[in-house]
Design a protein around this motif. Sequence first.
Motif, short mmCIF file in Angstrom:
data_model
loop_
_atom_site.label_atom_id
_atom_site.label_comp_id
_atom_site.label_asym_id
_atom_site.label_seq_id
_atom_site.Cartn_x
_atom_site.Cartn_y
_atom_site.Cartn_z
N GLN A 18 0.18 0.34 -4.83
CA GLN A 18 -0.50 1.23 -3.88
C GLN A 18 -1.76 1.83 -4.48
O GLN A 18 -2.73 2.11 -3.77
CB GLN A 18 0.44 2.33 -3.38
CG GLN A 18 0.83 3.38 -4.40
CD GLN A 18 2.05 2.98 -5.22
OE1 GLN A 18 2.47 1.84 -5.19
NE2 GLN A 18 2.63 3.94 -5.93
N SER A 38 -5.48 1.23 -2.91
CA SER A 38 -6.24 2.42 -2.53
C SER A 38 -7.57 2.50 -3.26
O SER A 38 -8.62 2.76 -2.65
CB SER A 38 -5.40 3.67 -2.82
OG SER A 38 -6.09 4.84 -2.44
N LYS A 46 -11.42 2.00 -1.61
CA LYS A 46 -12.40 3.07 -1.73
C LYS A 46 -13.70 2.56 -2.34
O LYS A 46 -14.80 2.90 -1.88
CB LYS A 46 -11.83 4.21 -2.58
CG LYS A 46 -12.80 5.36 -2.79
CD LYS A 46 -12.20 6.44 -3.69
CE LYS A 46 -13.21 7.55 -3.94
NZ LYS A 46 -12.66 8.60 -4.86
N SER A 90 0.81 -1.22 0.00
CA SER A 90 0.00 0.00 0.00
C SER A 90 0.85 1.27 0.00
O SER A 90 0.31 2.37 0.04
CB SER A 90 -0.93 0.02 1.22
OG SER A 90 -0.19 0.01 2.42
#
Length: 211
Positions: free
Chosen positions: A52, A56, A60, A38
């Motif tokens: 990453q 991410s 989300k 990450s």
Amino acid sequence: MISKLIPAVMLGTAFLTGCAAPNLDNSAGRRVVYQDVSSPSATVAGVGVESQDVVSMTDKMVRDILSNPQIAGRATAPRVIVDSEYFSNDSSSRINKNSITDRLRVELNRASNGRLVFVARHYGNMVEKEREAKRSGQADRGTIRSTKAQAGGDFRLGGRITSMDAASTSSGNVSRYHQITFELIDLEYGTIVWSGMYEFKKEARDDILYR
């Protein structure tokens, strides 16, 4: 002649040593170092979609989908198909789309806790072969449903990865903007019941090779 070559060799060695990355230990026998997926790499990074970014954006999308009552708040859990068949890469970045859709499906399945049911359409051939084997007597009957049809879906993932590139002829810098859209499509009406978007822009002195 030899005495003239020695300074040149020493100068070349010093030049190469000075250009080496100060924090990169590439000596022979160096052990592999695990890194946080990450977080961006300290030594290898470019303007493409990297680990990453995958972590991410999928995190989300999971939060956004599960907070939508039209999808995750139904009395009867809807059947959802999440794979890369209708998730296209129209960007200049090279990426395995499955790394995005697989993580999204796994994390949704884990976090939904039964609020969503996932149809394994990408394993359809495996299911069909087993059903045929049970019905023909090649395998123990186990659990056999009366219908020959596999589970249908209520919603299916669609989406697109696009990008815009820019490069400076004077500085040599490379810049890339990514826009990644995710949508769940109602498989009866063809309507979009949920949309999500993830975007980012990166700039680097030189890009790296993605494989």
